[in-house]
Design a protein around this motif. Sequence first.
Motif, PDB file in Angstrom:
ATOM      1  N   SER A  80       0.836  -1.209   0.000  1.00 13.66           N
ATOM      2  CA  SER A  80       0.000   0.000   0.000  1.00 13.66           C
ATOM      3  C   SER A  80       0.865   1.250   0.000  1.00 13.66           C
ATOM      4  N   VAL A  81       1.905   1.238   0.812  1.00 13.24           N
ATOM      5  CA  VAL A  81       2.793   2.392   0.913  1.00 13.24           C
ATOM      6  C   VAL A  81       3.563   2.574  -0.396  1.00 13.24           C
ATOM      7  N   SER A  82       3.947   1.484  -1.018  1.00 13.84           N
ATOM      8  CA  SER A  82       4.658   1.552  -2.297  1.00 13.84           C
ATOM      9  C   SER A  82       3.797   2.239  -3.365  1.00 13.84           C
ATOM     10  N   GLU A  83       2.532   1.876  -3.426  1.00 14.33           N
ATOM     11  CA  GLU A  83       1.611   2.508  -4.381  1.00 14.33           C
ATOM     12  C   GLU A  83       1.439   3.988  -4.071  1.00 14.33           C
ATOM     13  N   LEU A  84       1.303   4.310  -2.802  1.00 16.15           N
ATOM     14  CA  LEU A  84       1.125   5.694  -2.385  1.00 16.15           C
ATOM     15  C   LEU A  84       2.368   6.518  -2.733  1.00 16.15           C
ATOM     16  N   VAL A  85       3.550   5.980  -2.453  1.00 15.26           N
ATOM     17  CA  VAL A  85       4.799   6.686  -2.761  1.00 15.26           C
ATOM     18  C   VAL A  85       4.938   6.891  -4.269  1.00 15.26           C
ATOM     19  N   ALA A  86       4.539   5.906  -5.051  1.00 21.92           N
ATOM     20  CA  ALA A  86       4.610   6.056  -6.513  1.00 21.92           C
ATOM     21  C   ALA A  86       3.782   7.265  -6.962  1.00 21.92           C
ATOM     22  N   ARG A  87       2.600   7.455  -6.362  1.00 24.54           N
ATOM     23  CA  ARG A  87       1.761   8.608  -6.711  1.00 24.54           C
ATOM     24  C   ARG A  87       2.418   9.917  -6.255  1.00 24.54           C
ATOM     25  N   LEU A  88       3.065   9.890  -5.094  1.00 25.42           N
ATOM     26  CA  LEU A  88       3.734  11.091  -4.595  1.00 25.42           C
ATOM     27  C   LEU A  88       4.930  11.466  -5.472  1.00 25.42           C
ATOM     28  N   LEU A 107     -11.734  -5.655  16.321  1.00 25.91           N
ATOM     29  CA  LEU A 107     -11.945  -5.203  14.946  1.00 25.91           C
ATOM     30  C   LEU A 107     -11.771  -6.352  13.952  1.00 25.91           C
ATOM     31  N   GLU A 108     -10.766  -7.179  14.167  1.00 29.38           N
ATOM     32  CA  GLU A 108     -10.544  -8.332  13.281  1.00 29.38           C
ATOM     33  C   GLU A 108     -11.729  -9.296  13.337  1.00 29.38           C
ATOM     34  N   ALA A 109     -12.240  -9.552  14.522  1.00 33.12           N
ATOM     35  CA  ALA A 109     -13.396 -10.446  14.668  1.00 33.12           C
ATOM     36  C   ALA A 109     -14.626  -9.846  13.994  1.00 33.12           C
ATOM     37  N   TRP A 110     -14.814  -8.537  14.141  1.00 34.63           N
ATOM     38  CA  TRP A 110     -15.955  -7.847  13.531  1.00 34.63           C
ATOM     39  C   TRP A 110     -15.871  -7.944  12.009  1.00 34.63           C
ATOM     40  N   LEU A 111     -14.695  -7.704  11.457  1.00 35.09           N
ATOM     41  CA  LEU A 111     -14.521  -7.823  10.006  1.00 35.09           C
ATOM     42  C   LEU A 111     -14.813  -9.239   9.532  1.00 35.09           C
ATOM     43  N   ALA A 112     -14.312 -10.220  10.256  1.00 32.88           N
ATOM     44  CA  ALA A 112     -14.543 -11.620   9.883  1.00 32.88           C
ATOM     45  C   ALA A 112     -16.040 -11.958   9.935  1.00 32.88           C
ATOM     46  N   PRO A 115      -8.414  -5.739   1.526  1.00 36.15           N
ATOM     47  CA  PRO A 115      -7.040  -5.318   1.796  1.00 36.15           C
ATOM     48  C   PRO A 115      -7.013  -4.019   2.602  1.00 36.15           C
ATOM     49  N   PRO A 116      -6.146  -3.932   3.597  1.00 32.99           N
ATOM     50  CA  PRO A 116      -6.062  -2.724   4.417  1.00 32.99           C
ATOM     51  C   PRO A 116      -5.174  -1.668   3.774  1.00 32.99           C
ATOM     52  N   THR A 117      -5.710  -0.991   2.775  1.00 31.31           N
ATOM     53  CA  THR A 117      -4.951   0.059   2.094  1.00 31.31           C
ATOM     54  C   THR A 117      -4.914   1.312   2.959  1.00 31.31           C
ATOM     55  N   GLY A 174      -8.854   1.865  -4.561  1.00 30.86           N
ATOM     56  CA  GLY A 174      -8.834   0.416  -4.416  1.00 30.86           C
ATOM     57  C   GLY A 174     -10.249  -0.077  -4.233  1.00 30.86           C
ATOM     58  N   ASP A 175     -10.587  -1.129  -4.940  1.00 31.09           N
ATOM     59  CA  ASP A 175     -11.935  -1.667  -4.869  1.00 31.09           C
ATOM     60  C   ASP A 175     -12.089  -2.598  -3.686  1.00 31.09           C
ATOM     61  N   VAL A 176     -13.280  -2.605  -3.125  1.00 29.65           N
ATOM     62  CA  VAL A 176     -13.616  -3.530  -2.046  1.00 29.65           C
ATOM     63  C   VAL A 176     -14.248  -4.747  -2.697  1.00 29.65           C
ATOM     64  N   PRO A 177     -13.679  -5.928  -2.472  1.00 26.25           N
ATOM     65  CA  PRO A 177     -14.263  -7.122  -3.081  1.00 26.25           C
ATOM     66  C   PRO A 177     -15.651  -7.394  -2.507  1.00 26.25           C
ATOM     67  N   PRO A 178     -16.551  -7.986  -3.308  1.00 24.61           N
ATOM     68  CA  PRO A 178     -17.882  -8.294  -2.788  1.00 24.61           C
ATOM     69  C   PRO A 178     -17.803  -9.321  -1.677  1.00 24.61           C
ATOM     70  N   ALA A 179     -18.793  -9.287  -0.787  1.00 21.93           N
ATOM     71  CA  ALA A 179     -18.836 -10.249   0.318  1.00 21.93           C
ATOM     72  C   ALA A 179     -18.982 -11.647  -0.243  1.00 21.93           C
ATOM     73  N   LYS A 180     -18.295 -12.595   0.376  1.00 22.42           N
ATOM     74  CA  LYS A 180     -18.397 -13.988  -0.047  1.00 22.42           C
ATOM     75  C   LYS A 180     -19.661 -14.586   0.524  1.00 22.42           C
ATOM     76  N   LYS A 181     -20.337 -15.367  -0.296  1.00 21.43           N
ATOM     77  CA  LYS A 181     -21.528 -16.057   0.190  1.00 21.43           C
ATOM     78  C   LYS A 181     -21.094 -17.329   0.887  1.00 21.43           C
ATOM     79  N   LYS A 182     -21.733 -17.596   2.023  1.00 23.40           N
ATOM     80  CA  LYS A 182     -21.429 -18.818   2.757  1.00 23.40           C
ATOM     81  C   LYS A 182     -22.226 -19.957   2.153  1.00 23.40           C
ATOM     82  N   SER A 183     -21.551 -21.054   1.930  1.00 24.72           N
ATOM     83  CA  SER A 183     -22.263 -22.216   1.422  1.00 24.72           C
ATOM     84  C   SER A 183     -23.062 -22.829   2.556  1.00 24.72           C
ATOM     85  N   ALA A 184     -24.083 -23.579   2.209  1.00 22.26           N
ATOM     86  CA  ALA A 184     -24.944 -24.217   3.227  1.00 22.26           C
ATOM     87  C   ALA A 184     -24.123 -25.164   4.089  1.00 22.26           C
ATOM     88  N   ARG A 185     -23.131 -25.810   3.475  1.00 22.99           N
ATOM     89  CA  ARG A 185     -22.294 -26.747   4.219  1.00 22.99           C
ATOM     90  C   ARG A 185     -21.451 -26.003   5.254  1.00 22.99           C
TER      91      ARG A 185
END
Length: 184
Positions: free
Chosen positions: A81-89, A148-153, A161-163, A169-180
């Motif tokens: 994340s810092v590498s990307e930010l520095v590249a923009r700077l 916070l980690e438990a809440w996110l999970a 990703p913690p940018t 940066g895009d936020v990936p869609p929530a994963k659906k839990k399978s019935a199993r």
Amino acid sequence: MTSTTIFADKLDDSQIAREDPTKRAMDSLRSLVRAIGASTRTSGKAGGISGAQLFALRQIAASPGIHLVELADRTMARQSSVSELVARLVERGLVARTTGDDARQVDLALTAKGKRAISESRATAQERLISGLSILPRARKTAIAEGLEAWLAASGLADVPPTMFFETGDVPPAKKKSARKAGK
């Protein structure tokens, strides 16, 4: 019926908030997002620099010649994340990269434009949050991190990703839990 339900008409909002940890957590999150957003908008008025970029610029100013790994440590962010930010700077002419004695190490320093950018800016929300967190006892910091980690999970957001705050940066869609998996 709980005592909160029975006496709800006699409690003000702050008392109800103390009774409901979910509301307390959401209110705290709203305050964090609002403060970081306001910090980003304020810093954006000074040449379109985001709060995260301003935060990184201040860390570089405090340690001219800092390496990317050190900057990631100081900003408490991932190196990618810092590498990307520095590249923009660097692209914007706010930071210069130079090679030190070890050609594999890249030193970072502010340019004159970068120095001007931070000269009149106030502390960002990130800086204030890190400062506040640093004075808390280790056990409290650990409890906050684990909570916070438990809440996110539990929210299906642990894979986001913690940018740096409010950087692209895009936020990936929530994963659906399978019935199993849900039955485990």
